[in-house]
Enzyme design. Structure first.
Site, short mmCIF file in Angstrom:
data_model
loop_
_atom_site.label_atom_id
_atom_site.label_comp_id
_atom_site.label_asym_id
_atom_site.label_seq_id
_atom_site.Cartn_x
_atom_site.Cartn_y
_atom_site.Cartn_z
N LYS A 85 6.33 -4.47 16.44
CA LYS A 85 7.67 -4.52 17.25
C LYS A 85 8.59 -4.01 16.28
CE LYS A 85 6.63 -7.76 20.93
NZ LYS A 85 7.21 -8.98 21.78
N ASP A 94 12.13 -7.98 26.06
CA ASP A 94 11.79 -9.28 25.66
C ASP A 94 13.11 -10.17 25.88
OD1 ASP A 94 9.20 -9.22 24.97
OD2 ASP A 94 9.27 -8.90 22.87
#
Ligand code: ATR
Length: 267
Positions: A65, A100
């Site tokens: 990420k 997210d």
């Protein structure tokens, strides 16, 4: 066929294929969602290769990420968070996004939680905590971040508007006047443990956990025992996928079908 997928290592237990494929089925899309496990040294080649092959979108998970930010054009939120979990190939250059953060916010909003003006306590200052801290702050909440390693919470708080950083020992005081509590630590995953003392929970709190294995974590059971509202970890998982689907397709996602597929796996 439109191809989507997930880059991570490992990805074998990911629920994302089921959630996304439920959406493709619901809409009768000729699309599939595959999982890929490149070596870390091959991340750039994997993203460039995906672009060259006409892959429409990729999710990105652990351990990529942060590293993925170097190989995509970041949107403003992903840039601030410094992490990407969604890449969109619809354009000249792949763009990186952080659903997210969007997912955490939408999970709370789905449960009618008002974040604007709310006092929120966020436990955890790791990767997930970082995304959620920005999400809560952007939505207008005051964010009190408590972390086992206090310095990490303090450092994060310097970057997030309307945030303060604390050690876990401050939780009792912080929760007294709070309306929202989010657990962004891994505590409770595959274990009957909670990062928050049960006696600090109260009925005016909404408690969201990001842990979804098990779904009824010790924290959420303690919260329910004290009549707090609970939001299990399936909701953030769902809404990060919903936000990715909507980014890639430009269509409103079939949330119920995606949720049914998710719940069939984790309940
Ligand atoms: P992620 O990307 O999933 O957030 P991470 O960056 O490793 O993973 O962060 C894990 C978080 O869980 C951190 O906030 C960590 O606290 P530290 O910063 O002190 O390490 C927290 N965490 C993990 N195990 C914990 C435990 N047993 N008690 C309290 N906090 C814990």
């Amino acid at each position: 066929m439109q191809v989507y997928g997930l880059l991570g290592n490992p990805v074998g237990h990911s629920l994302s294929p089921r959630i996304h494929q439920a959406a493709y089925r619901e809409f009768g899309m000729d699309a599939c969602y595959a999982t890929f496990e490149p070596e870390p040294a091959d991340l750039e080649a994997a993203i460039e290769g995906a672009r060259a092959l006409g892959i429409r979108g990729l999710n990105v998970t652990i351990p990529f990420k942060r590293d993925a930010i170097s190989f995509v054009e970041l949107d403003e939120l992903a840039d601030r968070i410094g992490a990407v979990n969604t890449i969109d190939f619809d354009g000249d250059r792949p763009t990186g996004h952080n659903t997210d953060a969007i997912g955490a916010r939408r999970a709370l909003e789905h449960h009618d939680v008002t974040l604007d003006g709310a006092r929120a306590v966020l436990v955890g200052a790791g990767g997930a905590g970082r995304a959620i801290a920005f999400a809560l702050s952007d939505a207008g909440a005051t964010v009190n971040i408590a972390n086992r390693t206090e310095s990490r919470a303090r450092n994060l708080a310097t970057e997030v508007p309307n945030a303060t950083g604390h050690g876990l020992s401050d939780l009792t005081d912080l929760l007294t006047n709070a309306e929202v509590l989010v657990n962004a630590t891994s505590v409770g995953m595959d274990e009957d443990d909670s990062p928050v003392p049960a006696e600090t929970l109260h009925r005016d709190l909404t408690v969201m956990d990001i842990v979804y294995h098990p779904l009824r974590t010790r924290l959420l059971r303690d919260a329910a025992d004290r009549d707090a509202t609970t939001i299990d970890g399936g909701w953030m998982l769902l809404y990060q996928a919903v936000a990715a689907f909507e980014r890639w397709t430009g269509q409103e996602a079939p949330v119920d079908a995606m949720n049914d597929a998710l719940r069939a796996e984790i309940e």
